[in-house]
Write an enzyme that holds these catalytic residues in place. Structure first.
Site, PDB file in Angstrom:
ATOM      1  N   ASN A  11      82.302   6.862   1.642  1.00 23.02           N
ATOM      2  CA  ASN A  11      81.689   7.559   2.773  1.00 23.02           C
ATOM      3  C   ASN A  11      80.770   8.635   2.196  1.00 23.02           C
ATOM      4  O   ASN A  11      81.249   9.655   1.695  1.00 23.02           O
ATOM      5  CB  ASN A  11      82.787   8.182   3.655  1.00 23.02           C
ATOM      6  N   LYS A  13      78.905  10.607   3.681  1.00 23.16           N
ATOM      7  CA  LYS A  13      78.709  11.768   4.565  1.00 23.16           C
ATOM      8  C   LYS A  13      77.212  12.122   4.588  1.00 23.16           C
ATOM      9  O   LYS A  13      76.389  11.213   4.493  1.00 23.16           O
ATOM     10  CB  LYS A  13      79.607  12.929   4.138  1.00 23.16           C
ATOM     11  N   HIS A  96      86.104   9.909  12.492  1.00 23.92           N
ATOM     12  CA  HIS A  96      86.336  10.732  11.301  1.00 23.92           C
ATOM     13  C   HIS A  96      86.699  12.151  11.751  1.00 23.92           C
ATOM     14  O   HIS A  96      86.161  12.649  12.741  1.00 23.92           O
ATOM     15  CB  HIS A  96      85.085  10.752  10.418  1.00 23.92           C
ATOM     16  N   GLU A  98      85.805  14.908  10.733  1.00 25.36           N
ATOM     17  CA  GLU A  98      84.655  15.815  10.832  1.00 25.36           C
ATOM     18  C   GLU A  98      83.943  15.640  12.164  1.00 25.36           C
ATOM     19  O   GLU A  98      83.345  16.583  12.683  1.00 25.36           O
ATOM     20  CB  GLU A  98      83.717  15.578   9.631  1.00 25.36           C
ATOM     21  N   GLU A 167      93.605   9.671   6.994  1.00 24.07           N
ATOM     22  CA  GLU A 167      92.975  10.760   6.250  1.00 24.07           C
ATOM     23  C   GLU A 167      93.588  12.085   6.689  1.00 24.07           C
ATOM     24  O   GLU A 167      93.152  12.670   7.696  1.00 24.07           O
ATOM     25  CB  GLU A 167      91.460  10.785   6.517  1.00 24.07           C
ATOM     26  N   GLY A 173      88.229  16.659   0.940  1.00 23.42           N
ATOM     27  CA  GLY A 173      87.314  17.556   0.237  1.00 23.42           C
ATOM     28  C   GLY A 173      87.980  18.776  -0.357  1.00 23.42           C
ATOM     29  O   GLY A 173      87.303  19.707  -0.788  1.00 23.42           O
ATOM     30  N   SER A 211      90.500  13.145  -0.907  1.00 21.96           N
ATOM     31  CA  SER A 211      90.499  13.485  -2.335  1.00 21.96           C
ATOM     32  C   SER A 211      91.010  12.345  -3.213  1.00 21.96           C
ATOM     33  O   SER A 211      91.647  12.582  -4.244  1.00 21.96           O
ATOM     34  CB  SER A 211      91.289  14.775  -2.591  1.00 21.96           C
TER      35      SER A 211
HETATM   36  P1  13P Z   1      86.917  13.280   0.039  1.00 21.11           P
HETATM   37  O1  13P Z   1      87.193  12.013  -0.756  1.00 21.11           O
HETATM   38  O2  13P Z   1      85.670  13.983  -0.405  1.00 21.11           O
HETATM   39  O3  13P Z   1      88.124  14.147   0.131  1.00 21.11           O
HETATM   40  O4  13P Z   1      86.577  12.797   1.538  1.00 21.11           O
HETATM   41  C1  13P Z   1      87.444  11.936   2.165  1.00 21.11           C
HETATM   42  C2  13P Z   1      86.816  11.492   3.414  1.00 21.11           C
HETATM   43  O5  13P Z   1      86.673  12.247   4.349  1.00 21.11           O
HETATM   44  C3  13P Z   1      86.349  10.107   3.485  1.00 21.11           C
HETATM   45  O6  13P Z   1      85.991   9.753   4.772  1.00 21.11           O
END
Ligand code: 13P
Length: 250
Positions: A11, A13, A96, A98, A167, A173, A211
């Site tokens: 992803n 982002k 997601h 976010e 997740e 992150g 992560s």
């Molecule tokens: P990270 O791998 O940067 O923690 O992000 C995970 C994520 O949100 C994947 O959609």
């Protein structure tokens, strides 16, 4: 039990550029010789055409990071499932954390997004996960079950066609990862919930995200109900993402 090969999804982002995407994807493709898991990258919408053409004929599939809950119409800024289909999009992330947090997406909106994707022949990657406060309050199971229940309620007839991604929000992150045991426990809960809804729950890939990196991927992927990964930061670093893809190819 008919589990598919592991599914590893990057992803990106809100990262990338026309120039950076070319080198990232060409380096990735040239290192994928020993990779035999399923793999995809979910890229920002403006780059779908570029990425579709760069990945044409390769083993790496194209995904989107979101899809509209509406079919078409006066929804400024939205991208429909039909539009994604025009760019050979195979997967679309929905719900997601976010987007749930920053864009107020409710369980119902996420369920409708999954439905739009399925209707267009796109596999929704339905994200579920608890916040730190929910985690500390012991509400993990209740939260993820509520989030998945909405998607099952709306999409019950074709629920075996979705992908689920667990997740934990506190792991995204942050460098904090769920332990393999924590991930397995939640994945088993989600599997049982899917089993109650479909005879084909073993065909649903349940990914772990948060992560995931080159050092922890193998042990997470060794858990019986961890069918793959949804990878943020590490998917933007070619050597790291290749290590993760290789860990998934054993
Ligand atoms: P990270 O791998 O940067 O923690 O992000 C995970 C994520 O949100 C994947 O959609």
């Amino acid at each position: 039990m008919t589990r598919l090969a592991k599914l590893m999804v990057g992803n990106w982002k809100m990262h990338g550029s026309l120039v950076a995407n070319v080198s990232l994807l060409s380096d990735l493709l040239s290192g994928m010789g020993e990779v035999n898991c399923r793999a995809a990258v979910c890229v920002p919408a403006p780059y779908l055409a570029q990425v579709q053409s760069l990945l044409a004929g390769s083993a790496l599939e194209v995904g989107a990071q979101d899809v509209s809950a509406h079919e078409s119409g006066a929804y400024t800024g939205e991208v429909s499932a039909a539009m994604l289909s025009d760019f050979a999009v195979r997967y679309a992330i929905v719900g997601h954390s976010e987007r749930r947090q920053c864009h107020g997406e409710t369980d119902t909106v996420v369920a409708n997004k999954a439905q739009r994707a399925l209707a267009a022949g796109i596999t929704p990657i339905v994200c579920v996960g608890e916040s730190l406060a929910e985690h500390e309050a012991g509400q993990t199971e209740a939260v993820v079950k509520r989030q998945l229940a909405a998607v099952i309620h709306t999409n019950g007839h074709c629920i075996s066609e979705i992908v689920v991604a667990y997740e934990p929000v506190w792991a995204i992150g942050t460098g904090l990862t769920a332990t393999p045991e924590q991930a397995q426990d939640v994945h088993a809960v989600l599997r049982a919930q899917l089993q109650a809804a479909t005879a084909h729950a073993d065909r649903v890939s349940i990914l772990y995200g948060g992560s995931m990196n080159a050092a922890n991927a193998a042990v997470l992927l060794a858990q019986p109900d961890v069918d793959g990964g949804l990878i943020g930061g590490a998917s933007l670093k070619v050597p790291d993402f290749l290590s993760i893809l290789k860990a998934a190819s054993r």
